[in-house]
Design a protein around this motif. Structure first.
Motif, PDB file in Angstrom:
ATOM      1  N   GLU A  26      -0.524   1.433   1.039  1.00  0.00           N
ATOM      2  CA  GLU A  26      -1.849   1.003   0.568  1.00  0.00           C
ATOM      3  C   GLU A  26      -1.797  -0.397  -0.029  1.00  0.00           C
ATOM      4  OE1 GLU A  26      -3.810   3.657  -2.074  1.00  0.00           O
ATOM      5  OE2 GLU A  26      -3.651   5.395  -0.729  1.00  0.00           O
ATOM      6  N   ILE A  27      -0.747  -0.657  -0.799  1.00  0.00           N
ATOM      7  CA  ILE A  27      -0.617  -1.974  -1.433  1.00  0.00           C
ATOM      8  C   ILE A  27      -0.469  -3.061  -0.373  1.00  0.00           C
ATOM      9  CG2 ILE A  27       0.948  -3.378  -2.826  1.00  0.00           C
ATOM     10  CD1 ILE A  27       1.468  -0.797  -4.498  1.00  0.00           C
ATOM     11  N   GLN A  28       0.360  -2.783   0.632  1.00  0.00           N
ATOM     12  CA  GLN A  28       0.531  -3.778   1.692  1.00  0.00           C
ATOM     13  C   GLN A  28      -0.763  -3.979   2.471  1.00  0.00           C
ATOM     14  OE1 GLN A  28       3.160  -5.722   1.844  1.00  0.00           O
ATOM     15  NE2 GLN A  28       3.909  -4.546   0.068  1.00  0.00           N
ATOM     16  N   ASN A  29      -1.483  -2.903   2.701  1.00  0.00           N
ATOM     17  CA  ASN A  29      -2.775  -3.031   3.397  1.00  0.00           C
ATOM     18  C   ASN A  29      -3.769  -3.842   2.576  1.00  0.00           C
ATOM     19  OD1 ASN A  29      -1.947  -1.568   5.637  1.00  0.00           O
ATOM     20  ND2 ASN A  29      -2.585   0.408   4.760  1.00  0.00           N
ATOM     21  N   GLY A  30      -3.743  -3.659   1.255  1.00  0.00           N
ATOM     22  CA  GLY A  30      -4.612  -4.465   0.393  1.00  0.00           C
ATOM     23  C   GLY A  30      -4.303  -5.943   0.496  1.00  0.00           C
ATOM     24  N   CYS A  31      -3.023  -6.287   0.552  1.00  0.00           N
ATOM     25  CA  CYS A  31      -2.635  -7.700   0.702  1.00  0.00           C
ATOM     26  C   CYS A  31      -3.076  -8.249   2.056  1.00  0.00           C
ATOM     27  CB  CYS A  31      -1.123  -7.843   0.542  1.00  0.00           C
ATOM     28  SG  CYS A  31      -0.525  -7.534  -1.137  1.00  0.00           S
ATOM     29  N   LYS A  32      -2.935  -7.416   3.108  1.00  0.00           N
ATOM     30  CA  LYS A  32      -3.377  -7.844   4.437  1.00  0.00           C
ATOM     31  C   LYS A  32      -4.882  -8.071   4.460  1.00  0.00           C
ATOM     32  CE  LYS A  32       0.339  -5.589   7.027  1.00  0.00           C
ATOM     33  NZ  LYS A  32       0.681  -4.485   7.975  1.00  0.00           N
TER      34      LYS A  32
END
Length: 578
Positions: A447-453
């Protein structure tokens, strides 16, 4: 001039002046003064000057450093180098011969003269002049070449005289000594081309530091200076910091691994920051700044309204106590964009103190907190800062004990944050007492990586929109200029029509008819011109818009890659420190 000589009784000076004076007069180098015997005459002295031939003996033109470089060929350079080695009774260096053979364009600076790892004694250094007097380079790499005082002095004098390099690497040369540093300082002071000097692991001790300090006091061409592990603690750092207060050109200063202490050394660094607003990168990693030294550094940091962009404090034995000083300084600085506190015992308590300072700051874009002994509690404090920050681009939280609770807080913060493009966390989940939490951690990491993307895509779209707005604004300006020109043309044509009507009224009948026709034609022509111009302008504008739209995607496609590369490189200075 015996009559004008001061009488020194019993002294050798009197006898010497009496005997040497006539010789000087005979040489005709000085004017002759004679006193007349008649004291009643108004002019008692007479002055004569020698002729020009006796004064000017000759003139010498200054040497041209590049008299050997005109229309030179690779073969001539190789031949001269081999002959020089033969005269000095030393062997040509195969590595040098190979690089000279590969030279293409001798009219401009070549990329690099790589001597890394070669053992250069005095004769080998002297033989290199045959090359340096004919070719210039961007980089000369002398790393680990076992330079002694004589060889280093000779090479530095050549590099200064021939303006041989813009980047010079003299690192890992432990025996260049005082005379070597003296020649290096002279080179730094005199050359106008040297921009980058790397002297890592090359000791700059008490007796050598004054020469370098005097060179740095003058704002020369040097912009980047690496002095890692150079033994600077104490008097050398004091001399350098004092000199750099007046330097206007240096932009990057690297002082890692110098065992800088938390008292005198840190006080010198704090004073440097108070007076120098031109240094943009200050790298202090792997020293002993301590909390006491951080207090001095932060006092200088408060004065950095502009200037310092990157501050690296990686591995300086800082604790939560020092974060109070940093929290007080951060709202004051307006230029600091990168702050790296990695490998310090900041802890949860330290992050809580730092949080308020970070929220009050308006410039920090990249924050390094790798291996700072954070747990979930510290991650929650960091998440509060992320949620409040409209500008943070990158955050490094690797090598910390952040488990499910901390990851949950970071994930929630990213739901409201729109600026963070990269959040570095450990890839593998941390051990939990409840096994199901490990899968929860994996899901939260995703989820965190998707938020950054998501933020990255938003930033890309925003950039495209701004680019289109700039282009449309520029096209509107062009249209406005064309409209102004059309109005001027219309006004000019109307004035001509009015003038012709007046002339027709004053003339005869036939003339009136002709003029009336002419006036009616002139009256309709501006509208036709305006209509045609408008149509042409519209079609051009549409073509331009189509062309811009077709080009825009290709531009935007390339920009994120560049931005990502820049972001990845931003914290490497401290993160990859040994």
């Amino acid at each position: 001039m015996p009559q004008l000589t001061v009488n020194l009784q019993g002294s050798d000076a009197n006898q010497k002046s009496n005997t040497e004076a006539p010789a000087i007069e005979r040489a005709g180098l000085y004017p002759t003064v004679e006193e007349e015997e008649d004291k009643h005459k108004p002019s008692g002295k007479r002055v004569t000057f020698p002729s020009d031939e006796d004064i000017v003996s000759g003139a010498v033109e200054p040497k041209d450093p590049w008299r050997h470089a005109q229309n030179v060929t690779v073969e001539e350079i190789l031949s001269s180098y081999k002959q020089g080695c033969q005269k000095l009774n030393c062997k040509p260096i195969p590595k040098v011969l190979k690089q000279i053979q590969e030279l293409k364009d001798l009219t401009q600076r070549n990329e690099c003269l790589d001597l890394k790892g070669e053992k250069l004694d005095y004769k080998a250094c002297e033989s290199l002049e045959e090359i340096l007097k004919r070719v210039q380079f961007k980089v000369i790499d002398l790393e680990q070449t076992n330079l002694d005082e004589d060889g280093a002095s000779a090479l530095f004098d050549m590099i200064e005289y021939y303006e041989s390099a813009t980047h010079l690497n003299i690192s890992f040369n432990k025996h260049i000594g005082t005379r070597g540093w003296q020649a290096a300082a002279h080179m730094m002071r005199k050359t106008s081309s040297l921009q980058y000097l790397d002297a890592r692991n090359t000791p700059l001790l008490d007796h050598s530091a004054p020469f370098v300090a005097r060179a740095l006091r003058i704002s020369g061409s040097l912009a980047v200076l690496h002095l890692e592990n150079a033994g600077l603690s104490g008097r050398p750092l004091m001399l350098l910091a004092t000199a750099l207060k007046m330097n206007m050109n240096l932009r990057e200063l690297y002082l890692a691994d110098n065992k800088l202490n938390g008292l005198q050394d840190s006080a010198q660094l704090g004073n440097l920051l108070k007076f120098n607003y031109n240094i943009q990168i200050l790298d202090l990693r792997n020293n002993h700044i301590l909390d006491s030294g951080l207090a001095y550094v932060c006092e200088g940091l408060k004065e950095q309204r502009k200037g310092l962009v990157t501050l690296v404090l990686w591995n300086n034995q800082l604790t939560h106590n020092g974060m109070s000083y940093l929290a007080a300084a951060l709202p004051c600085t307006q230029s600091l964009e990168t702050l790296n506190l990695g490998h310090n015992s900041v802890g949860n308590e330290g992050v809580h103190k730092l949080k308020d300072g970070l929220i009050g700051n308006r410039s920090v874009l990249r924050l390094g907190l790798a291996s700072t002994k954070l747990s979930c509690e510290g991650a929650v404090a960091v998440a509060e800062f992320i949620a409040e920050s409209p500008r943070l681009l990158r955050l490094d939280l690797r090598e910390n004990e952040i488990k499910t609770g901390g990851l949950m807080a970071l994930s929630l913060a990213l739901k409201v944050n729109t600026s963070l493009l990269r959040l570095d966390l450990d890839r593998e989940p941390k051990k939990e007492t409840v096994k199901s939490f490990i899968e929860t951690q994996r899901a939260l990491l995703a989820e965190i990586q998707n938020g950054c993307k998501r933020n990255f895509i938003l930033a890309k779209e925003k950039e495209e929109t701004e680019q289109k707005m700039r282009q449309s604004a520029s096209m509107a300006e062009i249209a406005t200029e064309e409209g102004t020109r059309e109005e001027e043309e219309e006004q000019t044509s109307e004035e001509k029509g009015d003038k012709q009507e007046k002339e027709g009224e004053e003339g005869g009948g036939q003339t009136t008819e002709n003029e009336g026709e002419t006036s009616s034609q002139s009256g309709t022509s501006p509208e036709t011109i305006v209509h045609q111009t408008t149509v042409e302008s519209d079609s051009d504008t549409e073509d331009e818009e189509e062309e811009v739209l077709s080009k825009a995607p290709s531009t935007s496609d390339s920009s994120p890659d560049l931005e990502e590369l820049l972001l990845e490189a931003s914290l490497e200075t401290g993160r990859d420190a040994p």
